[in-house]
Design an enzyme around this catalytic site. Structure first.
Site, PDB file in Angstrom:
ATOM      1  N   HIS A 130     121.458  57.127  17.580  1.00  0.00           N
ATOM      2  CA  HIS A 130     120.878  57.835  18.738  1.00  0.00           C
ATOM      3  C   HIS A 130     120.753  56.820  19.879  1.00  0.00           C
ATOM      4  O   HIS A 130     119.649  56.413  20.252  1.00  0.00           O
ATOM      5  CB  HIS A 130     119.519  58.416  18.333  1.00  0.00           C
ATOM      6  CG  HIS A 130     118.998  59.486  19.251  1.00  0.00           C
ATOM      7  ND1 HIS A 130     119.669  59.916  20.376  1.00  0.00           N
ATOM      8  CD2 HIS A 130     117.841  60.217  19.200  1.00  0.00           C
ATOM      9  CE1 HIS A 130     118.963  60.860  20.960  1.00  0.00           C
ATOM     10  NE2 HIS A 130     117.852  61.061  20.279  1.00  0.00           N
ATOM     11  N   ASP A 225     109.327  57.671  13.100  1.00  0.00           N
ATOM     12  CA  ASP A 225     110.083  58.903  13.351  1.00  0.00           C
ATOM     13  C   ASP A 225     109.860  59.818  12.155  1.00  0.00           C
ATOM     14  O   ASP A 225     109.320  59.395  11.118  1.00  0.00           O
ATOM     15  CB  ASP A 225     111.579  58.553  13.547  1.00  0.00           C
ATOM     16  CG  ASP A 225     112.436  59.766  13.913  1.00  0.00           C
ATOM     17  OD1 ASP A 225     111.878  60.800  14.347  1.00  0.00           O
ATOM     18  OD2 ASP A 225     113.676  59.688  13.768  1.00  0.00           O
ATOM     19  N   CYS A 265     110.150  58.724  18.782  1.00  0.00           N
ATOM     20  CA  CYS A 265     111.159  59.365  19.639  1.00  0.00           C
ATOM     21  C   CYS A 265     110.818  60.821  19.923  1.00  0.00           C
ATOM     22  O   CYS A 265     111.316  61.385  20.889  1.00  0.00           O
ATOM     23  CB  CYS A 265     112.535  59.257  18.998  1.00  0.00           C
ATOM     24  SG  CYS A 265     112.609  60.050  17.387  1.00  0.00           S
TER      25      CYS A 265
HETATM   26  N1   CP Z   1     114.050  62.428  20.895  1.00  0.00           N
HETATM   27  C1   CP Z   1     114.947  63.406  21.014  1.00  0.00           C
HETATM   28  O1   CP Z   1     116.171  63.196  21.038  1.00  0.00           O
HETATM   29  O2   CP Z   1     114.386  64.642  21.159  1.00  0.00           O
HETATM   30  P1   CP Z   1     115.159  66.037  21.102  1.00  0.00           P
HETATM   31  O3   CP Z   1     115.650  66.212  19.694  1.00  0.00           O
HETATM   32  O4   CP Z   1     114.137  67.077  21.466  1.00  0.00           O
HETATM   33  O5   CP Z   1     116.299  66.003  22.066  1.00  0.00           O
HETATM   34  N1  NVA Z   2     115.756  61.312  13.284  1.00  0.00           N
HETATM   35  C1  NVA Z   2     115.538  62.542  14.018  1.00  0.00           C
HETATM   36  C2  NVA Z   2     115.520  62.272  15.484  1.00  0.00           C
HETATM   37  C3  NVA Z   2     115.268  63.472  16.350  1.00  0.00           C
HETATM   38  C4  NVA Z   2     115.345  63.153  17.801  1.00  0.00           C
HETATM   39  C5  NVA Z   2     116.610  63.545  13.652  1.00  0.00           C
HETATM   40  O1  NVA Z   2     117.773  63.167  13.558  1.00  0.00           O
HETATM   41  O2  NVA Z   2     116.270  64.722  13.467  1.00  0.00           O
END
Ligand code: CP
Ligand code: NVA
Length: 308
Positions: A130, A225, A265
C-alpha cells in the site's frame, strides 16, 4: 522517475524525498487558499476491486484540487480480468484518460495494468503493498518529528500490505523499523530480504520480534492495522483468537517513549487492534494521517501526470 507508482521499493531515497517535499508544499499551498490547476484537463480512472473511503475520496479530491477530474469504476463495472482482460482494459483506458489508480486483490494485477498501459498506473492497495499509504504515513512522521532518519517506528500486528510498505519507506529513508507480529503472520520473506540491503545503506535498523512489549520499548511511533485485511474475511474468527496480545491499548502505549504518536491507516476495528482510548487519546495522529493521503497523493499525481 518511473512511469508508474507501484511500490516504494522502486524509488530512490532522493525521489521519495522529492515527492515528500512536494507533498508538504502542496499541503501548505492548499491551506493558504488552494492549489494551482497543474492537472487541468487531466482525468484519473480509479479502478476499485475492494471497498474504500480514504483512497477513493483522497484521489478524487486530489485531482479536483489540481484542476483535474476522476472517474470511479466499481468492482462490478469493468470486471478486471473477468469481463475483459487486464491487458485490454489497460490499452483502452490509455487512449481515454491520463492515469489509472487501481485497488486490486492480486499484486500481479496492478503490475499487469502498468505493463500494458502507456499512461501512469498507481497502486491504490494490493494484497502485497500500500505505497500511497506509506507516503502519507512518512509525511505524518516528518511533520511530527521534523525528520525521518533515526525515528523509531514500531508496527504491532499483522505483517500485511501496510506493514510491508511502511517497512520499505523506513528502510529507504533511514528510520528504524521494528515489527512485532504473531507466528504465521510474518511479512512475506521476499519483502524482508529485499529490504535488508536498502536498510543497511540508509542506516535504518530493522528488528523482527514476537513480543509487542519488547517492540514498543523506545518507540516514537506505534503503528497498527486491522487483524483481518480485505479478502481474508473467512479467517477473521481464527485471527481474533491469535491477535489480542497485539492490541494497542493504554498499557502498551505507556511502555513506549513518552512522546510516542500512534498511527493506523484506518479503517480501524475499534477495541480490537486499537482501543477507543488510544484512537481518540492524546497520542493519536489517526486523522491528520488520513488527511495527509490527500497531499501525499497530489504530489504523486502531479509528478506522474503533470507536464514534464
Ligand atoms: N487507509 C485506506 O487505504 O483506507 P481505505 O481502505 O478507506 O481507502
Ligand atoms: N490491511 C488493510 C488495509 C486497509 C486500508 C487491508 O488490506 O484491508
Amino acid at each position: 522517475m518511473h512511469k508508474d507508482f507501484l511500490d516504494i521499493i522502486d524509488y530512490t531515497p532522493e525521489e521519495l524525498l522529492a515527492l515528500l517535499d512536494l507533498a508538504v508544499e502542496l499541503k501548505k499551498e492548499y491551506q493558504e487558499g488552494g492549489n494551482q490547476p497543474t492537472l487541468k484537463g487531466k482525468v484519473l480512472a480509479m479502478i476499485f476491486q475492494k471497498p474504500s473511503l480514504r483512497t477513493r475520496v483522497s484521489f478524487d479530491m486530489g485531482m479536483r484540487h489540481l484542476g483535474g477530474d476522476a472517474l470511479y469504476l466499481s468492482p462490478n463495472e469493468i470486471g478486471l480480468g473477468k469481463r475483459e482482460s487486464i491487458a485490454d482494459i489497460a490499452r483502452v483506458l490509455s487512449g481515454m484518460v491520463h492515469g489509472i489508480m487501481a485497488r486490486v486483490f492480486e499484486h500481479q494485477h496492478v503490475l499487469e495494468l502498468a505493463k500494458w498501459a502507456s499512461i501512469p498506473v498507481i497502486n491504490g492497495l494490493s494484497d502485497y503493498s500500500h505505497p500511497c499509504q506509506a507516503m502519507a504515513d512518512i509525511m505524518t512522521v516528518y511533520e511530527e518529528f521534523g525528520k525521518i532518519k533515526d525515528v523509531n517506528i514500531t508496527y504491532v500486528g499483522d505483517g500485511n500490505n501496510v506493514a510491508v510498505s511502511l517497512m520499505q519507506i523506513a528502510a529507504k529513508l533511514g528510520a528504524n523499523f521494528t515489527i512485532a507480529n504473531p507466528v504465521d503472520y510474518d511479512m512475506p520473506a521476499q519483502a524482508i530480504e529485499t529490504v535488508k540491503p536498502i536498510a543497511a545503506a540508509s542506516g535504518s535498523k530493522l528488528t523482527f520480534l514476537r513480543d509487542p512489549h519488547e517492540a514498543v520499548h523506545g518507540a516514537q511511533v506505534i503503528y497498527t492495522d486491522t487483524w483481518t485485511s480485505m479478502g481474508q474475511e473467512e479467517e477473521s474468527a481464527k485471527r481474533e483468537l491469535v491477535f489480542p496480545p497485539y492490541q494497542v491499548n493504554d498499557q502498551l502505549v505507556a511502555e513506549a517513549n513518552p512522546e510516542v504518536i500512534v498511527m493506523h491507516c484506518l479503517p480501524a476495528h475499534r477495541n480490537q487492534e486499537i482501543t477507543d482510548e488510544v484512537a481518540d487519546g492524546p497520542h493519536s495522529r489517526l486523522f491528520p494521517q488520513a488527511h495527509n493521503r490527500l497531499h501525499a497523493q497530489k504530489a504523486i499525481l502531479q509528478t506522474l501526470l503533470g507536464e514534464k
